[in-house]
Design a protein around this motif. Sequence first.
Motif, PDB file in Angstrom:
ATOM      1  N   CYS A   1      36.938 -31.517  46.129  1.00 22.12           N
ATOM      2  CA  CYS A   1      36.904 -32.786  46.876  1.00 22.12           C
ATOM      3  C   CYS A   1      35.655 -32.865  47.754  1.00 22.12           C
ATOM      4  O   CYS A   1      35.011 -33.912  47.816  1.00 22.12           O
ATOM      5  N   ARG A   2      35.337 -31.781  48.429  1.00 27.52           N
ATOM      6  CA  ARG A   2      34.136 -31.775  49.286  1.00 27.52           C
ATOM      7  C   ARG A   2      32.884 -32.049  48.463  1.00 27.52           C
ATOM      8  O   ARG A   2      32.023 -32.818  48.871  1.00 27.52           O
ATOM      9  N   GLU A   3      32.776 -31.395  47.319  1.00 24.32           N
ATOM     10  CA  GLU A   3      31.613 -31.591  46.448  1.00 24.32           C
ATOM     11  C   GLU A   3      31.533 -33.033  45.958  1.00 24.32           C
ATOM     12  O   GLU A   3      30.473 -33.655  45.991  1.00 24.32           O
ATOM     13  N   TYR A   4      32.651 -33.573  45.491  1.00 24.04           N
ATOM     14  CA  TYR A   4      32.660 -34.943  44.997  1.00 24.04           C
ATOM     15  C   TYR A   4      32.371 -35.935  46.117  1.00 24.04           C
ATOM     16  O   TYR A   4      31.660 -36.914  45.910  1.00 24.04           O
ATOM     17  N   PHE A   5      32.920 -35.682  47.288  1.00 23.43           N
ATOM     18  CA  PHE A   5      32.717 -36.605  48.412  1.00 23.43           C
ATOM     19  C   PHE A   5      31.236 -36.734  48.748  1.00 23.43           C
ATOM     20  O   PHE A   5      30.772 -37.798  49.140  1.00 23.43           O
ATOM     21  N   GLU A   6      30.488 -35.657  48.574  1.00 16.41           N
ATOM     22  CA  GLU A   6      29.061 -35.669  48.881  1.00 16.41           C
ATOM     23  C   GLU A   6      28.224 -36.438  47.866  1.00 16.41           C
ATOM     24  O   GLU A   6      27.031 -36.628  48.073  1.00 16.41           O
ATOM     25  N   LEU A   7      28.824 -36.878  46.803  1.00 17.28           N
ATOM     26  CA  LEU A   7      28.075 -37.630  45.789  1.00 17.28           C
ATOM     27  C   LEU A   7      27.695 -39.023  46.270  1.00 17.28           C
ATOM     28  O   LEU A   7      26.852 -39.673  45.671  1.00 17.28           O
ATOM     29  N   GLY A   8      28.328 -39.485  47.342  1.00 12.69           N
ATOM     30  CA  GLY A   8      27.964 -40.730  48.007  1.00 12.69           C
ATOM     31  C   GLY A   8      27.770 -41.925  47.104  1.00 12.69           C
ATOM     32  O   GLY A   8      28.732 -42.456  46.548  1.00 12.69           O
ATOM     33  N   PRO A   9      26.523 -42.370  46.953  1.00 11.03           N
ATOM     34  CA  PRO A   9      26.265 -43.571  46.152  1.00 11.03           C
ATOM     35  C   PRO A   9      26.784 -43.474  44.719  1.00 11.03           C
ATOM     36  O   PRO A   9      27.247 -44.465  44.169  1.00 11.03           O
ATOM     37  N   ALA A  10      26.763 -42.294  44.141  1.00 13.87           N
ATOM     38  CA  ALA A  10      27.283 -42.144  42.785  1.00 13.87           C
ATOM     39  C   ALA A  10      28.775 -42.473  42.752  1.00 13.87           C
ATOM     40  O   ALA A  10      29.252 -43.124  41.819  1.00 13.87           O
ATOM     41  N   LEU A  11      29.505 -42.044  43.788  1.00 11.47           N
ATOM     42  CA  LEU A  11      30.931 -42.387  43.874  1.00 11.47           C
ATOM     43  C   LEU A  11      31.117 -43.890  43.994  1.00 11.47           C
ATOM     44  O   LEU A  11      32.019 -44.457  43.376  1.00 11.47           O
ATOM     45  N   THR A  12      30.278 -44.525  44.794  1.00 14.56           N
ATOM     46  CA  THR A  12      30.376 -45.970  44.965  1.00 14.56           C
ATOM     47  C   THR A  12      30.231 -46.672  43.617  1.00 14.56           C
ATOM     48  O   THR A  12      31.000 -47.579  43.298  1.00 14.56           O
ATOM     49  N   LEU A  13      29.264 -46.239  42.823  1.00 14.05           N
ATOM     50  CA  LEU A  13      29.048 -46.849  41.507  1.00 14.05           C
ATOM     51  C   LEU A  13      30.231 -46.609  40.587  1.00 14.05           C
ATOM     52  O   LEU A  13      30.649 -47.503  39.854  1.00 14.05           O
ATOM     53  N   LEU A  14      30.776 -45.417  40.647  1.00 11.82           N
ATOM     54  CA  LEU A  14      31.920 -45.088  39.798  1.00 11.82           C
ATOM     55  C   LEU A  14      33.155 -45.870  40.221  1.00 11.82           C
ATOM     56  O   LEU A  14      33.830 -46.482  39.403  1.00 11.82           O
ATOM     57  N   PHE A  15      33.442 -45.875  41.516  1.00  8.51           N
ATOM     58  CA  PHE A  15      34.639 -46.544  42.016  1.00  8.51           C
ATOM     59  C   PHE A  15      34.564 -48.060  41.880  1.00  8.51           C
ATOM     60  O   PHE A  15      35.577 -48.722  41.713  1.00  8.51           O
TER      61      PHE A  15
END
Length: 187
Positions: free
Chosen positions: A90-104
């Motif tokens: 979770c910590r690693e994924y949370f740090e993906l920032g903008p990439a998470l925004t694009l995915l979500f």
Amino acid sequence: MTTTESGARARTRREIVSAAVVALAQDPGASLADVAAAAQVSRTTVHRYFGERSELLAAVTVAVMDEILAATRRAGLDRGPAQDALARLCREYFELGPALTLLFSGIVEIREEDWACMDEDAGRGLSDTVARGQADGSIGADLTSAWIEHLLWTVLYAAWSFARERDVPRHEALDLCLLSLRKAISP
């Protein structure tokens, strides 16, 4: 073409894609001109690498997949107690920032077959981690690996959007994410 030119060309391409990830996360309607400005290159340069927006989005999708895979590897799912391994993930994924925004947000859509390819390398680690936690009693035996993966992504989305929309410090949102996941998967 010399090796230096090839290296410079590859570096420029990576910079454009990285800038596109950030620009599209901030504004899903960002144009190629917006991406060029974010990458600090001319619009012509962006068009030299990506003739159409769809080509750029395809490159962004690959970059996001690469980030997810690298984050999964860094989490070291095979190390330590299962709940700790999932917290690292979770910590690693949370740090993906903008990439998470694009995915979500659905700007980047990873096809089922692409997830399957990533699962070969990373996803199996998640299944093994869940099985390890269920065997040692730290993860509820009535929860499937697929459900826990879905839950993990859901709490990550909740934490990421909570931090962005409510202007909550990222570390507080991540703490809430980890607490929620731990409570949800405990036996």
